[in-house]
Design a protein around this motif. Structure first.
Motif, PDB file in Angstrom:
ATOM      1  N   ASP A  10       0.844  -1.189   0.000  1.00 28.28           N
ATOM      2  CA  ASP A  10       0.000   0.000   0.000  1.00 28.28           C
ATOM      3  C   ASP A  10       0.885   1.246   0.000  1.00 28.28           C
ATOM      4  O   ASP A  10       0.439   2.336  -0.317  1.00 28.28           O
ATOM      5  CB  ASP A  10      -0.901   0.031   1.245  1.00 28.28           C
ATOM      6  CG  ASP A  10      -1.875  -1.126   1.235  1.00 28.28           C
ATOM      7  OD1 ASP A  10      -2.106  -1.680   0.146  1.00 28.28           O
ATOM      8  OD2 ASP A  10      -2.380  -1.481   2.318  1.00 28.28           O
ATOM      9  N   ARG A  11       2.139   1.058   0.387  1.00 29.33           N
ATOM     10  CA  ARG A  11       3.097   2.169   0.345  1.00 29.33           C
ATOM     11  C   ARG A  11       3.859   2.046  -0.971  1.00 29.33           C
ATOM     12  O   ARG A  11       4.472   1.004  -1.227  1.00 29.33           O
ATOM     13  CB  ARG A  11       4.064   2.080   1.534  1.00 29.33           C
ATOM     14  CG  ARG A  11       3.383   2.184   2.888  1.00 29.33           C
ATOM     15  CD  ARG A  11       4.378   2.178   4.036  1.00 29.33           C
ATOM     16  NE  ARG A  11       5.041   0.922   4.231  1.00 29.33           N
ATOM     17  CZ  ARG A  11       4.586  -0.059   5.016  1.00 29.33           C
ATOM     18  NH1 ARG A  11       3.486   0.097   5.709  1.00 29.33           N
ATOM     19  NH2 ARG A  11       5.253  -1.190   5.128  1.00 29.33           N
ATOM     20  N   ALA A 175       3.413  10.974   8.652  1.00 34.46           N
ATOM     21  CA  ALA A 175       2.879  10.000   7.688  1.00 34.46           C
ATOM     22  C   ALA A 175       3.450  10.253   6.292  1.00 34.46           C
ATOM     23  O   ALA A 175       3.665   9.323   5.516  1.00 34.46           O
ATOM     24  CB  ALA A 175       1.357  10.078   7.658  1.00 34.46           C
ATOM     25  N   ASN A 176       3.702  11.524   5.986  1.00 35.70           N
ATOM     26  CA  ASN A 176       4.231  11.871   4.654  1.00 35.70           C
ATOM     27  C   ASN A 176       5.751  11.830   4.578  1.00 35.70           C
ATOM     28  O   ASN A 176       6.325  11.940   3.489  1.00 35.70           O
ATOM     29  CB  ASN A 176       3.749  13.267   4.252  1.00 35.70           C
ATOM     30  CG  ASN A 176       2.273  13.247   3.925  1.00 35.70           C
ATOM     31  OD1 ASN A 176       1.819  12.374   3.196  1.00 35.70           O
ATOM     32  ND2 ASN A 176       1.510  14.158   4.511  1.00 35.70           N
ATOM     33  N   LEU A 177       6.376  11.691   5.733  1.00 34.19           N
ATOM     34  CA  LEU A 177       7.839  11.686   5.795  1.00 34.19           C
ATOM     35  C   LEU A 177       8.409  10.396   5.200  1.00 34.19           C
ATOM     36  O   LEU A 177       7.762   9.355   5.208  1.00 34.19           O
ATOM     37  CB  LEU A 177       8.230  11.776   7.285  1.00 34.19           C
ATOM     38  CG  LEU A 177       9.687  11.737   7.685  1.00 34.19           C
ATOM     39  CD1 LEU A 177      10.416  12.979   7.204  1.00 34.19           C
ATOM     40  CD2 LEU A 177       9.796  11.655   9.221  1.00 34.19           C
ATOM     41  N   ASP A 214       0.565   6.930  16.085  1.00 31.33           N
ATOM     42  CA  ASP A 214      -0.423   5.840  16.134  1.00 31.33           C
ATOM     43  C   ASP A 214      -0.130   4.873  14.988  1.00 31.33           C
ATOM     44  O   ASP A 214       0.706   5.156  14.129  1.00 31.33           O
ATOM     45  CB  ASP A 214      -1.852   6.396  16.044  1.00 31.33           C
ATOM     46  CG  ASP A 214      -2.005   7.334  14.869  1.00 31.33           C
ATOM     47  OD1 ASP A 214      -1.673   6.922  13.746  1.00 31.33           O
ATOM     48  OD2 ASP A 214      -2.416   8.492  15.077  1.00 31.33           O
ATOM     49  N   ASP A 215      -0.832   3.746  14.981  1.00 31.27           N
ATOM     50  CA  ASP A 215      -0.574   2.704  13.983  1.00 31.27           C
ATOM     51  C   ASP A 215      -0.841   3.195  12.557  1.00 31.27           C
ATOM     52  O   ASP A 215      -0.123   2.838  11.624  1.00 31.27           O
ATOM     53  CB  ASP A 215      -1.455   1.474  14.245  1.00 31.27           C
ATOM     54  CG  ASP A 215      -0.992   0.720  15.488  1.00 31.27           C
ATOM     55  OD1 ASP A 215       0.137   0.962  15.945  1.00 31.27           O
ATOM     56  OD2 ASP A 215      -1.782  -0.103  15.998  1.00 31.27           O
ATOM     57  N   ARG A 220       1.821   4.436   7.188  1.00 31.47           N
ATOM     58  CA  ARG A 220       1.980   5.264   5.976  1.00 31.47           C
ATOM     59  C   ARG A 220       3.415   5.741   5.751  1.00 31.47           C
ATOM     60  O   ARG A 220       3.817   6.000   4.621  1.00 31.47           O
ATOM     61  CB  ARG A 220       1.041   6.476   6.054  1.00 31.47           C
ATOM     62  CG  ARG A 220      -0.427   6.093   5.823  1.00 31.47           C
ATOM     63  CD  ARG A 220      -1.359   7.256   6.117  1.00 31.47           C
ATOM     64  NE  ARG A 220      -1.098   8.417   5.274  1.00 31.47           N
ATOM     65  CZ  ARG A 220      -1.509   9.658   5.565  1.00 31.47           C
ATOM     66  NH1 ARG A 220      -2.182   9.897   6.677  1.00 31.47           N
ATOM     67  NH2 ARG A 220      -1.238  10.658   4.747  1.00 31.47           N
ATOM     68  N   THR A 221       4.182   5.913   6.813  1.00 33.14           N
ATOM     69  CA  THR A 221       5.552   6.443   6.661  1.00 33.14           C
ATOM     70  C   THR A 221       6.387   5.472   5.837  1.00 33.14           C
ATOM     71  O   THR A 221       6.424   4.273   6.126  1.00 33.14           O
ATOM     72  CB  THR A 221       6.220   6.600   8.045  1.00 33.14           C
ATOM     73  OG1 THR A 221       5.340   7.317   8.897  1.00 33.14           O
ATOM     74  CG2 THR A 221       7.553   7.332   7.926  1.00 33.14           C
ATOM     75  N   ARG A 222       7.072   5.995   4.807  1.00 32.60           N
ATOM     76  CA  ARG A 222       7.904   5.097   4.000  1.00 32.60           C
ATOM     77  C   ARG A 222       9.324   5.036   4.570  1.00 32.60           C
ATOM     78  O   ARG A 222       9.923   6.054   4.912  1.00 32.60           O
ATOM     79  CB  ARG A 222       7.912   5.537   2.543  1.00 32.60           C
ATOM     80  CG  ARG A 222       6.579   5.188   1.888  1.00 32.60           C
ATOM     81  CD  ARG A 222       6.592   5.448   0.412  1.00 32.60           C
ATOM     82  NE  ARG A 222       6.692   6.866   0.120  1.00 32.60           N
ATOM     83  CZ  ARG A 222       6.809   7.357  -1.111  1.00 32.60           C
ATOM     84  NH1 ARG A 222       6.869   6.544  -2.142  1.00 32.60           N
ATOM     85  NH2 ARG A 222       6.868   8.652  -1.313  1.00 32.60           N
TER      86      ARG A 222
END
Ligand SMILES: O=C(CO)COP(=O)(O)O
Length: 271
Positions: A10-11, A175-177, A214-215, A220-222
């Motif tokens: 998903d990433r 999350a976007n980092l 949080d989870d 989302r963080t790559r």
């Protein structure tokens, strides 16, 4: 090709080339054009595996002209930015200028900035905040030196860097980092961490983000691995559950080699 049962795919995988202080703007354009041709011949799907290069500052204007003129799907970023937006900071480059040059990403805290230029976690925290002010996605580099690794303290050390560098950032920013785990002993040495070393650290970083935020944010963080990545070892590293990409130094200067890393899915072992 491995299918997603764990959220990994998903990433979007990210393959990044850090040119460091190599390639003047003329050489850089030639390299980028050849890379784009090679990937286009191979019908590379850039939506499926994202490709980013990090040329020196002086190449960025020509890079922008080439990418925009030829509508290339390769993205690009800078290798560093100032913590300040403008003013009397001789030699610094503002995130605002990088944004204007079409940069999508910026490296923050590469080990060569930490060691050669003595950049502290406090400064890197300021640089991360500056990147977000200018809509640049930071690729934060973390990782331990040889002595720390030999003492078995590599996870503690790296997570401490993560905690300090992320201080004050909100969940959406994190999350976007992108975070690149680059063990200093594996950079430019030919000494590559094994896939299990890369996985161990990426899993630890993801768990730390889940604790701090949080989870959903952590999912989302790559997380990338960097250090002597070549076409021959990329697929096994990228096959690991928590490794979402690679940050490539030396091998990114060789078009054929880098293009093969980008096309790592061809070499993934089928389950
Ligand atoms: O520092 C690196 C990428 O940022 C890794 O460099 P090498 O791939 O040359 O070891």
């Amino acid at each position: 090709m491995t299918t997603s049962t764990n959220g990994k795919f998903d990433r979007t995988p990210l393959i990044a080339g850090n040119w460091k202080m190599n390639m003047d703007h003329v050489q850089g354009i030639t390299l980028l054009q050849k890379l784009a041709w090679t990937l286009s011949d191979a019908r590379h799907d850039f939506g499926r595996v994202e490709v980013v290069v990090f040329p020196p500052f002086t190449d960025l204007r020509s890079t922008q002209t080439l990418v925009q003129g030829d509508k290339l799907k390769v993205e690009y970023g800078a290798q560093d930015l100032s913590p300040f937006d403008s003013g009397a900071y001789t030699g610094d480059v503002s995130g605002q200028f990088l944004s204007k040059l079409g940069c999508s990403y910026v490296l923050v805290g590469h080990s060569e900035r930490r060691s050669v230029h003595g950049e502290s976690d406090e400064l890197l925290n300021e640089k991360l905040k500056a990147a977000y002010r200018h809509n640049l996605v930071p690729v934060l580099c973390v990782g331990e030196g040889l002595e720390v690794r030999q003492a078995g303290d590599h996870v503690l050390h790296t997570l401490e860097q993560v905690r300090k560098d992320l201080s004050g950032l909100d969940a959406e920013q994190v999350a976007n980092l992108v975070i690149a785990y680059e063990p200093v002993w594996a950079i430019g040495t030919g000494e590559v961490a094994g896939p299990e070393d890369a996985q161990e650290m990426c899993a630890a970083i993801r768990a730390e983000i889940a604790d701090l935020y949080d989870d959903a944010t952590a999912a989302r963080t790559r997380l990338l691995y960097g250090g002597s990545v070549k076409a021959a070892n990329a697929a096994s590293i990228l096959g690991e559950r928590d490794v979402d990409g690679v940050l490539v130094g030396g091998a990114s200067l060789d078009v054929g080699e880098f293009a093969n890393i980008v096309r790592f899915e061809q070499h993934l072992v089928t389950d």
